[in-house]
Design an enzyme around this catalytic site. Structure first.
Site, mmCIF file in Angstrom:
data_model
loop_
_atom_site.group_PDB
_atom_site.id
_atom_site.type_symbol
_atom_site.label_atom_id
_atom_site.label_comp_id
_atom_site.label_asym_id
_atom_site.label_seq_id
_atom_site.Cartn_x
_atom_site.Cartn_y
_atom_site.Cartn_z
ATOM 1 N N CYS A 76 41.538 38.116 46.375
ATOM 2 C CA CYS A 76 40.185 38.123 45.818
ATOM 3 C C CYS A 76 39.277 37.034 46.378
ATOM 4 C CB CYS A 76 40.276 38.067 44.298
ATOM 5 S SG CYS A 76 38.817 38.716 43.502
ATOM 6 N N HIS A 93 45.283 41.212 42.186
ATOM 7 C CA HIS A 93 45.645 39.871 41.691
ATOM 8 C C HIS A 93 47.150 39.614 41.610
ATOM 9 C CE1 HIS A 93 41.967 37.678 41.104
ATOM 10 N NE2 HIS A 93 41.378 38.821 40.803
HETATM 11 N N1 GLN Z 1 34.139 35.103 42.842
HETATM 12 C C1 GLN Z 1 34.622 36.272 43.417
HETATM 13 C C2 GLN Z 1 34.036 37.578 42.902
HETATM 14 O O1 GLN Z 1 33.639 37.692 41.752
HETATM 15 C C3 GLN Z 1 36.117 36.286 43.280
HETATM 16 C C4 GLN Z 1 36.594 36.644 41.907
HETATM 17 C C5 GLN Z 1 38.061 36.556 41.775
HETATM 18 O O2 GLN Z 1 38.707 35.894 42.568
HETATM 19 N N2 GLN Z 1 38.579 37.201 40.783
HETATM 20 O O3 GLN Z 1 33.975 38.488 43.676
#
Ligand code: GLN
Length: 267
Positions: free
Chosen positions: A100, A212
């Site tokens: 992510c 994740h």
């Molecule tokens: N900040 C990034 C987004 O919202 C990554 C979010 C995350 O790692 N869950 O796309």
């Protein structure tokens, strides 16, 4: 003959700033699957105060997600000698799994929901943009087929079937690939941007994904693939791992396939 006890050093990128939605699970999964096979593991946090030298010593790298604010701190910190050492690792085939926010910082840039565009490391040929705070986040379970080569072929040999990944995504940013290969093709969920059907990216031995931290526990074959690559790189020999009992993980996958009306998938 005395068999040398093998050891892997896992570099964990900014664990205090980047570990959302169970990303720690990826580290624990690699650690446990090594230890169950009598492979020693040490976990090295790669943080703001870490000496760049340490970046050079790791055998496998794990990076998690972050909120935009924390991600910005990391992107501003990962510069100079640290960035060079990290880049060299990826370019020379050190395996890694980046989730992510991490792939966003491995790309050319990230445009957050608020504030200015942040420069990335430019290791992966991709860009990420958040369409703004009013835009719908991409949240939910995701299922995709691994298409990146030679990864897909390796996994097919390992599993005896098409490698299908089950994951969970939660991101506002949308990622658009340049020449880099996607990790997989979305079957259910959003993937990189909810538009082009691709999920993640794959470069040398680095896996980038929006899926994740339950990624590796839910798809243990990916964890084993990373461990094999790391050991082969380190010891310069062909490695085969002893098989572990993954019945429960495969039951969890089946439960998710059923829930998502994908029961026809060969688990
Ligand atoms: N900040 C990034 C987004 O919202 C990554 C979010 C995350 O790692 N869950 O796309």
């Amino acid at each position: 003959m005395i068999l040398e006890k093998k050891e892997l050093k896992i570099g964990w990128l900014y664990p205090t700033l980047m570990s959302t939605y169970g990303d720690r699970g990826n580290v624990i999964c690699i650690q446990k699957r090594c230890q169950w096979r009598n492979i020693a593991v040490s976990i090295i946090p790669l943080e703001q105060k870490t000496d760049p030298q340490l970046f050079q010593e790791v055998d496998l790298i794990v990076g998690g997600g972050a909120q935009d604010r924390q991600q910005e701190i990391v992107m501003r910190d990962l510069k100079g000698a640290k960035a060079e050492a990290f880049k060299a690792k990826i370019e020379t085939g050190t395996p890694g799994v980046f989730t992510c926010g991490s792939p966003q910082l491995l790309g050319h840039y990230y445009e957050p929901a608020l504030g200015q565009k942040i420069e990335g490391l430019g290791i992966l040929d991709l860009v990420s943009k958040h369409p703004g705070i009013k835009a719908r986040r991409c949240i939910g379970n995701v299922v995709f087929e691994v298409t990146a080569e030679p990864l897909a072929q390796d996994l097919k040999l390992m599993l005896g079937k098409t490698p299908i990944v089950v994951g969970f995504e939660n991101h506002g940013g949308r990622t658009y690939l340049g020449q880099v290969e996607p990790f997989g093709k979305v079957i259910k969920g959003y993937g990189n941007n909810g538009e082009d059907g691709w999920e993640g990216a794959f470069y040398h031995n680095a896996i980038a994904t929006y899926s994740h931290g339950p990624l590796l526990p839910k798809n243990p074959f990916l964890a084993d693939w990373l461990i094999i690559q790391a050991l082969q790189q380190k010891y310069q020999q062909t490695i085969s791992l002893t098989k572990l009992d993954d019945t429960v993980a495969f039951q969890a996958r089946q439960a998710m396939f059923n829930k998502l009306e994908l029961a026809h998938i060969d688990n």
